[in-house]
Design a protein around this motif. Sequence first.
Motif, PDB file in Angstrom:
ATOM      1  N   MET A 182      -7.969   2.192   8.963  1.00  0.00           N
ATOM      2  CA  MET A 182      -7.149   2.689   7.849  1.00  0.00           C
ATOM      3  C   MET A 182      -6.720   4.141   8.120  1.00  0.00           C
ATOM      4  SD  MET A 182      -8.074   2.224   3.835  1.00  0.00           S
ATOM      5  CE  MET A 182      -8.623   0.528   3.800  1.00  0.00           C
ATOM      6  N   ILE A 183      -5.585   4.481   7.606  1.00  0.00           N
ATOM      7  CA  ILE A 183      -5.045   5.839   7.785  1.00  0.00           C
ATOM      8  C   ILE A 183      -6.008   6.873   7.180  1.00  0.00           C
ATOM      9  CG2 ILE A 183      -3.175   7.340   6.914  1.00  0.00           C
ATOM     10  CD1 ILE A 183      -2.373   5.522   9.243  1.00  0.00           C
ATOM     11  N   ARG A 229       0.816  -1.213   0.000  1.00  0.00           N
ATOM     12  CA  ARG A 229       0.000   0.000   0.000  1.00  0.00           C
ATOM     13  C   ARG A 229       0.854   1.269   0.000  1.00  0.00           C
ATOM     14  NH1 ARG A 229      -5.360  -1.720   3.130  1.00  0.00           N
ATOM     15  NH2 ARG A 229      -4.425  -0.797   4.979  1.00  0.00           N
ATOM     16  N   ASP A 269       1.408   4.639   9.278  1.00  0.00           N
ATOM     17  CA  ASP A 269       0.993   3.592  10.221  1.00  0.00           C
ATOM     18  C   ASP A 269       1.838   3.632  11.476  1.00  0.00           C
ATOM     19  OD1 ASP A 269      -1.172   2.138   9.596  1.00  0.00           O
ATOM     20  OD2 ASP A 269      -0.129   0.662   8.349  1.00  0.00           O
ATOM     21  N   LYS A 270       3.140   3.699  11.274  1.00  0.00           N
ATOM     22  CA  LYS A 270       4.073   3.693  12.412  1.00  0.00           C
ATOM     23  C   LYS A 270       3.829   4.903  13.305  1.00  0.00           C
ATOM     24  CE  LYS A 270       7.149   0.298  12.080  1.00  0.00           C
ATOM     25  NZ  LYS A 270       7.510  -0.574  13.188  1.00  0.00           N
ATOM     26  N   GLU A 311       2.888   3.357   2.892  1.00  0.00           N
ATOM     27  CA  GLU A 311       1.937   3.561   3.983  1.00  0.00           C
ATOM     28  C   GLU A 311       2.557   3.440   5.368  1.00  0.00           C
ATOM     29  OE1 GLU A 311      -0.941   0.525   4.625  1.00  0.00           O
ATOM     30  OE2 GLU A 311      -2.535   1.940   5.064  1.00  0.00           O
ATOM     31  N   GLU A 312       3.645   2.647   5.468  1.00  0.00           N
ATOM     32  CA  GLU A 312       4.197   2.367   6.803  1.00  0.00           C
ATOM     33  C   GLU A 312       4.548   3.614   7.602  1.00  0.00           C
ATOM     34  OE1 GLU A 312       5.065   0.668   3.999  1.00  0.00           O
ATOM     35  OE2 GLU A 312       6.316  -1.073   4.518  1.00  0.00           O
ATOM     36  N   LYS A 345       5.872  10.054  18.120  1.00  0.00           N
ATOM     37  CA  LYS A 345       5.673  10.056  16.660  1.00  0.00           C
ATOM     38  C   LYS A 345       7.006  10.201  15.923  1.00  0.00           C
ATOM     39  CE  LYS A 345       1.004  11.869  16.840  1.00  0.00           C
ATOM     40  NZ  LYS A 345       0.130  13.032  16.673  1.00  0.00           N
ATOM     41  N   HIS A 387       1.083   6.881  13.593  1.00  0.00           N
ATOM     42  CA  HIS A 387      -0.237   7.133  14.169  1.00  0.00           C
ATOM     43  C   HIS A 387      -0.901   5.913  14.795  1.00  0.00           C
ATOM     44  CE1 HIS A 387      -0.193  11.209  12.597  1.00  0.00           C
ATOM     45  NE2 HIS A 387       0.274  10.717  11.467  1.00  0.00           N
ATOM     46  N   ARG A 388      -0.296   4.754  14.686  1.00  0.00           N
ATOM     47  CA  ARG A 388      -0.890   3.548  15.286  1.00  0.00           C
ATOM     48  C   ARG A 388       0.108   2.901  16.230  1.00  0.00           C
ATOM     49  NH1 ARG A 388      -4.297   5.707  13.183  1.00  0.00           N
ATOM     50  NH2 ARG A 388      -5.667   5.115  11.480  1.00  0.00           N
ATOM     51  N   ARG A 439       9.088   6.998  16.117  1.00  0.00           N
ATOM     52  CA  ARG A 439       8.583   5.897  15.298  1.00  0.00           C
ATOM     53  C   ARG A 439       9.093   5.992  13.863  1.00  0.00           C
ATOM     54  NH1 ARG A 439       5.750   1.445  17.372  1.00  0.00           N
ATOM     55  NH2 ARG A 439       3.971   1.636  15.968  1.00  0.00           N
ATOM     56  N   GLU A 465      -4.474  12.385   9.401  1.00  0.00           N
ATOM     57  CA  GLU A 465      -3.184  11.845   9.865  1.00  0.00           C
ATOM     58  C   GLU A 465      -2.089  12.025   8.808  1.00  0.00           C
ATOM     59  OE1 GLU A 465      -4.889   8.338  12.804  1.00  0.00           O
ATOM     60  OE2 GLU A 465      -4.838   8.006  10.643  1.00  0.00           O
TER      61      GLU A 465
END
Lengths: 90, 454
Positions: free
Chosen positions: B1-2, A3, A85-86, A81-82, B251, A88-89, B254, B6
């Motif tokens: 899903m994003i 993605r 994802d990283k 996408e990572e 954030k 915000h999740r 990460r 965000e």
Amino acid sequence: MKRTIITVVGRDTVGIIAKVCTYLAENGINILDISQTIVQGYFNMMMIVDTVGMKKQFGDMADELASLGEEIGVVIKCQKEEIFDKMHRI
Amino acid sequence: MINLYEVTETNKMISEENLDVRTITLGISLLDCIDSDLDKLKDKIYHKIYEAAKDLVKTGEEISREFGIPIVNKRISVTPIALIGGAACKSAEDFASVAQTLDRVAREVGVNFIGGYSALVSKGMTPADELLIRSIPLALSRTERVCSSVNLGSTRTGINMDAVRLMGEMILSTAEYTRENDSLGCAKLVVFCNAPDDNPFMAGAFHGVTEADKIINVGVSGPGVVKTALEKVRGESFEVLCETIKKTAFKVTRVGQLVAQEASAMLQVPFGIVDLSLAPTPAIGDSVADILCEIGLEYAGAPGTTAALALLNDQVKKGGVMASSYVGGLSGAFIPVSEDQGMINAVQAGALTLEKLEAMTCVCSVGLDMIAIPGDTKASTISGIIADEMAIGMVNQKTTAVRVIPVIGKGVGETVEFGGLLGHAPIMPVNSFSCEAFISRKGRIPAPIHSFKN
């Protein structure tokens, strides 16, 4: 599935989505989700796409979409996408 | 899903708030290059580094492109050269020629700095350690990309005052050797107490002997992101303030973790640590001092600065440790002067002095960093500044460092321009009272009482 997030930001004009979607279709990139808003005349779109069927390199797609953006007068960015994802999740 | 919100937030951090990955640093062990023949040694070093790092820059650029995040620097750290060159180097000239080999291979693989022209002498110096230290001015004047560091003390061993005295002289000598370039050599030379083995940041990066053959360490940054987040909570309680810093640090870290994992997989080198330091650059909006102002100070250096910095540093660490299981030993906030426009402004306004900076180093990562001082400062005074800073590190069981630049030919009130990430700095006054008799004592300061933990 691989993605990628494509973001398109710039002044609103006719045919932005059409041109981006045409490019994606021609290159075997499947659109999974689109969300879009217009704030004070500014077009802001995010697409989630699957690039598993794409024959190009990621970098070539990013460059071509960026130059397509220049033609339309918007900024187009492609990011895996990572990163979102990283961030915000958990 | 994003969601769109965000994605926009992340991209705003990157495009407007200077979020970036400051460095991917490839640590390379040179222990298997040791040879008693100098030419063979240099040859082995060259080939080992070249083979390990030839794809580093390309990989960094590829990751940067895929995720849309700038990766500002790609760098290399190596095993302290005093250990590697001991058998082959019989003179300062020999050691300096090893530095030139490091410089050549760094240029060829395209990294902007290579760290590890180092000696670890926290308790005593071997003849090789001393020779390397004495060769530092020569090595830094003949090379462009080599960074040098010396560990002078630790909580477990105390402070090696003989080495502190010697380093005061060597810093001054490096300044002399590079006086044509505003004593730039000193910007690539740092001394430590409790130096971490896995530091990805220059000038202090070296590949510790406890590390694997090769390792990827990543340093993230993002003072601008923290500052922008804090703008939204002006006037709120400390709880809200801390929570905001913590979430932002999470954030940012990460992203570093993701980049580290990708680089590790692509280069087939194990991932070491993410260092989650807030590392400023001279760019506007990329300043740790500005965060302190946002917390509520008129200038960095005003009363309350140490408390604000302590809070900031602690919350950065708390947010960061949740984001990565392997967090580096330096993590926190860096407070270099020349690399931070907010710090420069504070010095020029008269708000920030060397003494206040010293107090600030008690509660943040690293120490007195990128501070320009008058060129006529005595070597013993520089050693005194170093000894003070080492004592803070030793007693508080933390890393401290000193990177001061005595700018030959310049005095208080003048400024010095280093260029690029190193920035520019106003020359700060130094306490002129003598510590000569203290520094000329021989031996070492014993380890503090709380080192006896066995």
